[in-house]
Design a protein around this motif. Structure first.
Motif, PDB file in Angstrom:
ATOM      1  N   GLU B 322       0.824  -1.213   0.000  1.00 29.06           N
ATOM      2  CA  GLU B 322       0.000   0.000   0.000  1.00 29.06           C
ATOM      3  C   GLU B 322       0.859   1.264   0.000  1.00 29.06           C
ATOM      4  N   HIS B 323       1.907   1.238   0.765  1.00 29.99           N
ATOM      5  CA  HIS B 323       2.787   2.404   0.792  1.00 29.99           C
ATOM      6  C   HIS B 323       3.458   2.608  -0.558  1.00 29.99           C
ATOM      7  N   ILE B 324       3.920   1.524  -1.127  1.00 32.76           N
ATOM      8  CA  ILE B 324       4.579   1.612  -2.427  1.00 32.76           C
ATOM      9  C   ILE B 324       3.609   2.113  -3.487  1.00 32.76           C
ATOM     10  N   GLY B 325       2.407   1.582  -3.433  1.00 37.75           N
ATOM     11  CA  GLY B 325       1.417   1.977  -4.429  1.00 37.75           C
ATOM     12  C   GLY B 325       0.865   3.380  -4.208  1.00 37.75           C
ATOM     13  N   GLY B 326       1.236   3.978  -3.079  1.00 35.10           N
ATOM     14  CA  GLY B 326       0.756   5.324  -2.814  1.00 35.10           C
ATOM     15  C   GLY B 326      -0.675   5.344  -2.285  1.00 35.10           C
ATOM     16  N   VAL B 327      -1.229   4.159  -2.063  1.00 33.65           N
ATOM     17  CA  VAL B 327      -2.593   4.066  -1.544  1.00 33.65           C
ATOM     18  C   VAL B 327      -2.615   4.566  -0.099  1.00 33.65           C
ATOM     19  N   ARG B 328      -1.511   4.290   0.565  1.00 33.54           N
ATOM     20  CA  ARG B 328      -1.384   4.713   1.966  1.00 33.54           C
ATOM     21  C   ARG B 328      -0.149   5.581   2.095  1.00 33.54           C
ATOM     22  N   THR B 329      -0.333   6.737   2.719  1.00 34.60           N
ATOM     23  CA  THR B 329       0.814   7.633   2.824  1.00 34.60           C
ATOM     24  C   THR B 329       1.287   7.807   4.265  1.00 34.60           C
ATOM     25  N   GLU B 330       0.342   7.733   5.209  1.00 32.71           N
ATOM     26  CA  GLU B 330       0.745   7.899   6.602  1.00 32.71           C
ATOM     27  C   GLU B 330       1.089   6.563   7.244  1.00 32.71           C
ATOM     28  N   PRO B 331       2.086   6.569   8.131  1.00 40.36           N
ATOM     29  CA  PRO B 331       2.463   5.336   8.829  1.00 40.36           C
ATOM     30  C   PRO B 331       1.290   4.859   9.685  1.00 40.36           C
ATOM     31  N   THR B 332       1.160   3.575   9.824  1.00 42.66           N
ATOM     32  CA  THR B 332       0.103   3.048  10.681  1.00 42.66           C
ATOM     33  C   THR B 332       0.655   1.846  11.431  1.00 42.66           C
ATOM     34  N   SER B 333      -0.130   1.329  12.353  1.00 44.36           N
ATOM     35  CA  SER B 333       0.342   0.165  13.100  1.00 44.36           C
ATOM     36  C   SER B 333      -0.798  -0.830  13.249  1.00 44.36           C
ATOM     37  N   ILE B 334      -0.433  -2.099  13.292  1.00 44.91           N
ATOM     38  CA  ILE B 334      -1.431  -3.144  13.484  1.00 44.91           C
ATOM     39  C   ILE B 334      -0.912  -4.032  14.605  1.00 44.91           C
ATOM     40  N   ILE B 335      -1.700  -4.112  15.663  1.00 45.30           N
ATOM     41  CA  ILE B 335      -1.275  -4.918  16.807  1.00 45.30           C
ATOM     42  C   ILE B 335      -2.118  -6.186  16.881  1.00 45.30           C
ATOM     43  N   PHE B 336      -1.444  -7.308  16.955  1.00 43.55           N
ATOM     44  CA  PHE B 336      -2.141  -8.588  17.031  1.00 43.55           C
ATOM     45  C   PHE B 336      -2.241  -9.070  18.473  1.00 43.55           C
ATOM     46  N   ASP B 337      -3.262  -9.872  18.737  1.00 45.56           N
ATOM     47  CA  ASP B 337      -3.416 -10.396  20.092  1.00 45.56           C
ATOM     48  C   ASP B 337      -2.873 -11.805  20.211  1.00 45.56           C
ATOM     49  N   PRO B 338      -2.179 -12.058  21.303  1.00 45.10           N
ATOM     50  CA  PRO B 338      -1.641 -13.402  21.537  1.00 45.10           C
ATOM     51  C   PRO B 338      -2.776 -14.285  22.039  1.00 45.10           C
ATOM     52  N   GLU B 339      -2.514 -15.570  22.054  1.00 41.65           N
ATOM     53  CA  GLU B 339      -3.540 -16.527  22.422  1.00 41.65           C
ATOM     54  C   GLU B 339      -2.861 -17.712  23.101  1.00 41.65           C
ATOM     55  N   LEU B 340      -3.422 -18.187  24.167  1.00 42.48           N
ATOM     56  CA  LEU B 340      -2.795 -19.320  24.836  1.00 42.48           C
ATOM     57  C   LEU B 340      -3.184 -20.621  24.146  1.00 42.48           C
ATOM     58  N   VAL B 341      -2.177 -21.433  23.837  1.00 42.42           N
ATOM     59  CA  VAL B 341      -2.446 -22.725  23.221  1.00 42.42           C
ATOM     60  C   VAL B 341      -2.022 -23.784  24.233  1.00 42.42           C
ATOM     61  N   VAL B 342      -2.995 -24.531  24.731  1.00 38.55           N
ATOM     62  CA  VAL B 342      -2.678 -25.516  25.761  1.00 38.55           C
ATOM     63  C   VAL B 342      -2.380 -26.880  25.148  1.00 38.55           C
ATOM     64  N   ARG B 343      -1.196 -27.379  25.427  1.00 32.77           N
ATOM     65  CA  ARG B 343      -0.844 -28.725  24.967  1.00 32.77           C
ATOM     66  C   ARG B 343      -0.492 -29.525  26.208  1.00 32.77           C
ATOM     67  N   GLU B 344       0.664 -30.139  26.244  1.00 32.70           N
ATOM     68  CA  GLU B 344       0.930 -30.992  27.410  1.00 32.70           C
ATOM     69  C   GLU B 344       1.912 -30.473  28.448  1.00 32.70           C
ATOM     70  N   SER B 345       2.729 -29.524  28.068  1.00 35.37           N
ATOM     71  CA  SER B 345       3.789 -29.123  28.995  1.00 35.37           C
ATOM     72  C   SER B 345       3.344 -28.293  30.196  1.00 35.37           C
ATOM     73  N   ALA B 346       2.091 -27.853  30.179  1.00 35.16           N
ATOM     74  CA  ALA B 346       1.588 -27.056  31.322  1.00 35.16           C
ATOM     75  C   ALA B 346       0.073 -26.915  31.229  1.00 35.16           C
TER      76      ALA B 346
END
Lengths: 346, 346
Positions: B322-346
DNA sequence: CTGAAAGCGCTAACAG
DNA sequence: CTGTTAGCGCTTTCAG
C-alpha cells in the motif's frame, strides 16, 4: 524524497565534467585524473547521487540478482502453497543453503531473491522471471527427483546451477554429495560398535539422495552378511521419523541400531525410543545424516554423517557467478565427500 | 539463447502494429480492438517475447521487488556475518515470516530479496540498494531494539514496514504483538494450574518484545502476590534455554513452573528438566512463547502463547504494498493479540 | 482506438 | 585522459 533523485547528469553539471567521466569514477574505471576523480566524488556526495539500477541494467544486461528457488515436482493445491514455503524454510537444511549462498554472493554485490516453485505455474513464473532479465541466473534446490524445472531452465538457455544431480540428464552444472559413501559410513559405524539388529528409516524414495544413501547403506550391510534390513520410508521430518520408528519398533522390538536418512527423523526416532524405555545409545544406537543444527540440539546429541551444505551452497553460487560472467561455459559438477561425526547417539 | 531476445519492436513488426499497441496488450490496458489484441497475442507467442524488466522499471520506477531484511544492532566481526545469517534462517520464526510474506507478495507478482544487515556497512548497503531503485521498499525484522536501520530508512524517505514497534519513534508503519498480554496469559495459566514456585527465562532484554513479555508476566505475578520471580536472561536459542534452566534449577531445586520467552528456550528447558529427573508437566510445568514448529515437535508438546507470525508478516507485506502503491501515505500500526495454546507441557 | 515521438538514466564505443 | 554520441527496451503523453 519529494525532490527528484539526482542523476548522472546532475552530478556531471555539479562537477563541471561530462556524464561519461562521472560514470567512470562511479564504476571505478581507471583512466581518470585523480584531481577530477576527487571533485567528482565530492559532487556525488554533495548531491547524494545513487546510480539508477534499472538504467544500468538496461545497458549492462545484468541485475546482480540471482533467483534462489526451491522447486518441487507435481502440483500442489493453492492452500498447500504457503505450507510448502513454510516447510522448506523451517527445515534447517534451507538455512544452511542460504547461509552458504549469501556468503558468496555478498562479496560480489549480488543478491538472492527467494522463489518457491511447487506448481507448474510457479515454475513457469521462474522461467519468465529470468527471461525478463529480472535475475541473472538461478540456484535451484529440488525437493523431488522428477522436478521439471532444471530441464525448463536448460531449454531456455538460462544460467542455472543445481543442488544435487538431476534424475534425468540436463546440461546444467550441479554440486552434490557422495551419498552412497555416506550410507556406507553409517553402516560401518553401526556394525563397528556391535549392532546386529539394525533397521533404517529412509528419506522419500522420490528423492535421488534418499535412494543413494539407502543403497550405500544396504550394500555395506550386505557385504557384512546382513542380507535384509527392515526399512520404513520417511519424509525427512521429525514427525515422519516418529511414525516410522513407532512402526519399526512394533515389528522389531529387539532392534539395537537405526540409520536415519536425516537428522530431523533421527530426532523423532530418539524421542520414540526414549518414550518406549530404550536408552540411546545404550540399548539402541542411532545414526543420523546431515549434521544439521538439530544434531547438536538433540538429546542425546547425534552421531551423524556430515553433509557440508554451506560449502556446497557456496560452490553453487560460485559456479553460477562464473556461468553468468561467461568465465565458464560448459556445465560442470562438484561432488563433496561426507564425513562421519561421532557424538553420543551411536 | 544465442539469438538476441525479441523486443517489443519485433513483436510489433510481426503483428503489423505499433510498439505502443503491443505494449498496451502486454500490460492489459483496454482500448485495444479485440481482433488486433488477438493478433498481437499470437505474434507474442510466435516470437517468444518476454518484456525486459529493466527497460520497464526505468520508466515505471517500479521493480516489483521488496527487500526482506533482518537487521541487527551493533557491529559483528566478518567471520560472524555468515553465522548471523545462519542463525536467523535456522530459527523457525524466520520461516514463518517468509511464509507469510511470500503468500501476500506472490499474488501481487512481487518478489522478496533476502538481506542480512548485521553491521553498519550492511545497513548502509540496504539503504543504497533501495535508493538505487533495486527494490521498491523494505520489510524489516530487527533482532535488537537499538537497530539503526529503521531510522536510516525513514530519513531517506524509503517505503518500509517494520516487524515490531521500534524502540525510538520512527515514522514508519509496523505490525506488532501485544506482548504484555502474552506474558499475562502465561502467568495466569501457570498460576491457574497451581504452580507456586515459578521462575522465568526471558529473551535478550535488548529486544523490546522480551521486555514486554517479561513485564506482562511479572505484573500478573505481582498481582497475585508473587513479588519476586527468579529470572535468567536467555538468547532465544535452545542452548541458552539449557544454560538458563541449569542455573535456575541449581538455585531453585523446588521450582514447579517455568515461563520461557520463546519455544526454542522452552525446549531446552524441558531437556534439562528431564535430565534432572523432573517430569513435565507433573513436577514442573513449562509455558513457551510463539507457538512455533518446535512447540509441536517438543517432548512433551508445549503449552505456549501463540504469536500469529504468518498473519503478522502478511500484514507487513500488505502495508508495504500500500505504501509503495501510494494508496497509503501515513504510517500506521497493526497490533495482534496473543492466544494461549494448551498442549501438554503445562 | 492506434501511431508517432519523446524520453527514463546509464554505459560504451569512438573520437579527440 | 575526457567528451560526444548512440542507443538499451519500454511506457506514455499527445495527436490523429
Amino acid at each position: 524524497m519529494s525532490r527528484q533523485a539526482p542523476t548522472l547528469e546532475d552530478v556531471a553539471r555539479e562537477a563541471g565534467v561530462s556524464r561519461a567521466t562521472v560514470s567512470r569514477v562511479v564504476n571505478g574505471v581507471r583512466n581518470v585524473d585523480p584531481a577530477i576523480q576527487e571533485s567528482v566524488r565530492q559532487a556525488i556526495s554533495r548531491t547524494g547521487y545513487a546510480p539508477n539500477q534499472a538504467a544500468r541494467s538496461l545497458v549492462t544486461r545484468r541485475t546482480e540478482t540471482v533467483a534462489l528457488v526451491v522447486s518441487g515436482a507435481g502440483d500442489v493445491s493453492e492452500e498447500e502453497r504457503n505450507a510448502f514455503a513454510a516447510r522448506v524454510v523451517a527445515d534447517p537444511f534451507f538455512g544452511r543453503v542460504v547461509s552458504g549462498v549469501v556468503g558468496q554472493l555478498r562479496p560480489r554485490s549480488m543478491h538472492p531473491v527467494l522463489m518457491f516453485a511447487e506448481t507448474d505455474e510457479a515454475r513457469q513464473e521462474v522461467v519468465t522471471y529470468l527471461r525478463q532479465g529480472s535475475a541473472d541466473g538461478a540456484l535451484v534446490v529440488s525437493t523431488h527427483a522428477d522436478d521439471p524445472l532444471p530441464a525448463l531452465l536448460a531449454a531456455a538457455g538460462l544460467p542455472a546451477v543445481l543442488f544435487a544431480r538431476p534424475a534425468r540428464p540436463v546440461a546444467l552444472s550441479y554440486v552434490d554429495l557422495a551419498h552412497r559413501d555416506g550410507g556406507r559410513l553409517a553402516a560401518e559405524h553401526l556394525l563397528g560398535r556391535g549392532c546386529r539388529r539394525i533397521v533404517t528409516v529412509s528419506g522419500p524414495l522420490a528423492v535421488t539422495a534418499s535412494q543413494e544413501r539407502l543403497a550405500g547403506f544396504r550394500d555395506t550391510m550386505a557385504r557384512h552378511g546382513h542380507a535384509y534390513v527392515p526399512l520404513v520410508q520417511g519424509g525427512f521430518t521429525v514427525d515422519s521419523g516418529v511414525a516410522a520408528m513407532t512402526e519399526l519398533l512394533a515389528e522389531h522390538p529387539d532392534v539395537d541400531g537405526v540409520f536415519a536418512a536425516n537428522d530431523l527423523m533421527a530426532q523423532g526416532i530418539c524421542q520414540v525410543l526414549r518414550e518406549h524405555g530404550r536408552r540411546v545409545p545404550h540399548d539402541v544406537a542411532v545414526v543420523g545424516f546431515d549434521d544439521s543444527s538439530v544434531a547438536v540440539t538433540c538429546r542425546p546429541p547425534l552421531t551423524t554423517v556430515r553433509q557440508p551444505v554451506e560449502d556446497m551452497a557456496a560452490a553453487m553460487a560460485r559456479l553460477l557467478a562464473e556461468h553468468i560472467g561467461g568465465v565458464r561455459t560448459e556445465p560442470t559438477s562438484i561432488i563433496f565427500d561426507p564425513e562421519l561425526v561421532v557424538r553420543e547417539s551411536a
